[in-house]
Scaffold this active site. Structure first.
Site, PDB file in Angstrom:
ATOM      1  N   HIS A 250       2.684  14.443   0.613  1.00  0.00           N
ATOM      2  CA  HIS A 250       2.011  15.681   0.226  1.00  0.00           C
ATOM      3  C   HIS A 250       3.029  16.816   0.221  1.00  0.00           C
ATOM      4  O   HIS A 250       3.932  16.850   1.062  1.00  0.00           O
ATOM      5  CB  HIS A 250       0.891  16.032   1.204  1.00  0.00           C
ATOM      6  CG  HIS A 250      -0.269  15.089   1.170  1.00  0.00           C
ATOM      7  ND1 HIS A 250      -1.121  15.004   0.091  1.00  0.00           N
ATOM      8  CD2 HIS A 250      -0.715  14.187   2.078  1.00  0.00           C
ATOM      9  CE1 HIS A 250      -2.053  14.090   0.342  1.00  0.00           C
ATOM     10  NE2 HIS A 250      -1.827  13.575   1.535  1.00  0.00           N
TER      11      HIS A 250
ATOM     12  N   HIS B 143     -10.943   0.178   0.853  1.00  0.00           N
ATOM     13  CA  HIS B 143     -10.814   1.312   1.771  1.00  0.00           C
ATOM     14  C   HIS B 143     -12.150   1.405   2.497  1.00  0.00           C
ATOM     15  O   HIS B 143     -13.129   1.907   1.942  1.00  0.00           O
ATOM     16  CB  HIS B 143     -10.512   2.577   0.969  1.00  0.00           C
ATOM     17  CG  HIS B 143     -10.509   3.835   1.774  1.00  0.00           C
ATOM     18  ND1 HIS B 143      -9.356   4.540   2.014  1.00  0.00           N
ATOM     19  CD2 HIS B 143     -11.506   4.521   2.390  1.00  0.00           C
ATOM     20  CE1 HIS B 143      -9.642   5.613   2.740  1.00  0.00           C
ATOM     21  NE2 HIS B 143     -10.946   5.624   2.977  1.00  0.00           N
TER      22      HIS B 143
ATOM     23  N   ASP C 132       0.867   2.690   3.785  1.00  0.00           N
ATOM     24  CA  ASP C 132      -0.029   3.756   3.310  1.00  0.00           C
ATOM     25  C   ASP C 132       0.770   5.050   3.152  1.00  0.00           C
ATOM     26  O   ASP C 132       0.304   6.140   3.506  1.00  0.00           O
ATOM     27  CB  ASP C 132      -1.212   3.950   4.252  1.00  0.00           C
ATOM     28  CG  ASP C 132      -2.312   4.834   3.646  1.00  0.00           C
ATOM     29  OD1 ASP C 132      -2.228   5.139   2.433  1.00  0.00           O
ATOM     30  OD2 ASP C 132      -3.238   5.218   4.379  1.00  0.00           O
TER      31      ASP C 132
ATOM     32  N   HIS D 259       0.837  -1.201   0.000  1.00  0.00           N
ATOM     33  CA  HIS D 259       0.000   0.000   0.000  1.00  0.00           C
ATOM     34  C   HIS D 259       0.876   1.257   0.000  1.00  0.00           C
ATOM     35  O   HIS D 259       1.197   1.811   1.051  1.00  0.00           O
ATOM     36  CB  HIS D 259      -0.903  -0.022   1.247  1.00  0.00           C
ATOM     37  CG  HIS D 259      -1.986   1.004   1.243  1.00  0.00           C
ATOM     38  ND1 HIS D 259      -3.185   0.783   1.880  1.00  0.00           N
ATOM     39  CD2 HIS D 259      -2.068   2.244   0.710  1.00  0.00           C
ATOM     40  CE1 HIS D 259      -3.958   1.856   1.745  1.00  0.00           C
ATOM     41  NE2 HIS D 259      -3.289   2.756   1.035  1.00  0.00           N
TER      42      HIS D 259
END
EC number: 3.5.2.3
Length: 428
Positions: A307, A177, A303, A56
């Site tokens: 950003h 999800h 995960d 992931h």
């Protein structure tokens, strides 16, 4: 390709052994194998593991190269001890066609730092209305076997059933999800005491648990495989445990941050702690650790969600959700699972390499550290302790919740098919 001798490493945390790499494979494991003309790595006290596999990862390319690219993301992966990552489909354009997944697959080949296996979208544009080209993505050069709308939930039960039926034909898996959208409208953090005190919109545990309950029943009805992404609540653990007791073909993952951090950190209003699913309570954290230890939760997945600075350095409500995790995952697992006695290093190898490789069918990864196997390996110094400094990250983004926190363990070397991608903690 030259020979490499890793001398005195504890294989899976057991007895110290010498491991000889010859070309792309492990040539010998034991005491003092013949190693003429080999480059010697003195690894006394270090742990040798099969290369880590992340089921992931968000690599952001194509479309959000300001936050990450396949190259920078795979460099981060190698720094964290990973030899294979699965790239999520929420790119721009969405990876919902053979053309896009083949582009990501090709970029991974060109990067050379780890193997990249694209994950295909379940629905067109992640919109949850129409199945994407699942068969075409599977038949493409990328050979997609894992499909997910991660970032969004496949909340339509009919669409989810059809996806499970479709992937069953070629042994694929749908990675869900789990987030009921109508129960999380305006949600900003875990629903509970802290959210009430802070006045932030609550994200109830039932929003995750209700989708998991529905999907394991659908998987049982169809006879197909379902994988639960970033499971985060004690209630979700109990549902997965129940489903496995019935023989339902379900697997689940937990992130490092959900093994360590709690919603109490949100009191700082620091957006670095804003993530989907949200940080939960101490009770949830302890339940997740126990579930990972007893096998109810199958794997650790990062995960990894990079950003750019401007998307996180702002007021809480406007901030993007997500944390980077590839370069700190193994350290967090060492702290939360190994140093607490819940897992030994063989267990870490199982949860972070063997099982994720099996779920995603990552050929050549998650293999035993033995002669004749591909030399996909990770060497870690468990005695190291030091503060996390994101300025030294290989990732293009710096949104880590661990800045300044002291974590144990340091990946010193990573080998991809016998070629060193990380040497003495520095990218090769």
């Amino acid at each position: 390709m030259s020979k490499i001798l890793i001398r005195g490493a504890k294989v899976l945390g057991g007895e110290a052994q010498d491991v000889l790499i010859d070309g792309e494979t492990i040539a010998a494991v034991g005491t003092g194998p013949a190693a003429e003309d080999a480059t010697v790595i003195e690894a006394e006290g270090q742990i040798l593991l099969p290369g880590l596999v992340d089921l992931h990862t968000h690599l952001r390319e194509p479309g959000r190269e300001d936050s990450e690219t396949v190259l920078t993301g795979t460099r981060a992966a190698a720094s964290g001890g990973y030899t294979a990552v699965f790239a999520m489909a929420n790119t721009f354009p969405v990876a919902d066609t053979a053309g896009v997944v083949e582009q990501v697959y090709r970029l991974g080949k060109e990067s050379g730092y780890c193997d990249v296996q694209p994950i295909g979208a379940v629905t067109v544009g992640l919109e949850g209305k129409k199945l994407a080209e699942l068969g075409a993505m599977h038949d493409s050069a990328a050979g997609v076997t894992v499909f997910s709308d991660d970032g969004k939930c496949v909340d339509d039960a009919v669409i989810m059933r059809r996806a499970l039926e479709y992937v069953k034909a070629f042994g694929g898996v749908v990675a869900q999800h789990a987030q009921e959208p109508r129960l999380t409208e305006g949600a900003q953090m875990n629903e509970g005491v802290v959210s009430a005190e802070l006045g932030l919109g609550g994200w109830p545990a039932v929003a995750e648990e209700s989708i998991i309950a529905r999907d394991v029943l659908l998987a049982e009805h169809v006879g197909s495989r379902v994988h639960i992404c970033h499971l985060s609540t004690a209630g979700s653990v109990e549902i997965v445990r129940w489903a496995k007791s019935r023989g339902i073909d379900v697997t689940a993952e937990v992130t490092p941050h959900h093994l360590l951090l709690t919603d109490e950190l949100v009191r700082s209003y620091n957006p670095v702690y804003k993530v989907n699913p949200p940080l939960r309570t101490e009770r949830d954290v302890l339940a997740l650790r126990e579930a990972l230890a007893d096998g109810t939760i199958d794997i650790v997945a990062t995960d990894h969600a990079p950003h750019p600075h401007e998307d996180k350095d702002c007021e809480w409500a406007a901030a993007a959700m997500g944390m980077v995790g590839l370069e700190t995952a193994l350290s967090v697992v060492q702290q939360t699972m190994v140093e607490t006695g819940l897992l030994d290093w063989a267990g870490v190898a199982d949860r972070m390499s063997v099982k994720p490789a099996a779920i995603g069918r990552a050929e050549g990864h998650g293999r035993p550290v033995s002669a004749g196997e591909p030399a996909n390996l990770t060497l870690v110094d468990p005695a190291y302790r030091g503060p996390v400094d994101p300025a030294g990250f290989a990732s293009r983004s710096r949104n880590t919740p661990y800045e300044g926190r002291e974590l144990p363990g340091r990946v010193t070397h990573t080998f991809l098919r016998g070629r060193a991608t990380l040497v003495d903690g520095k990218l090769a």
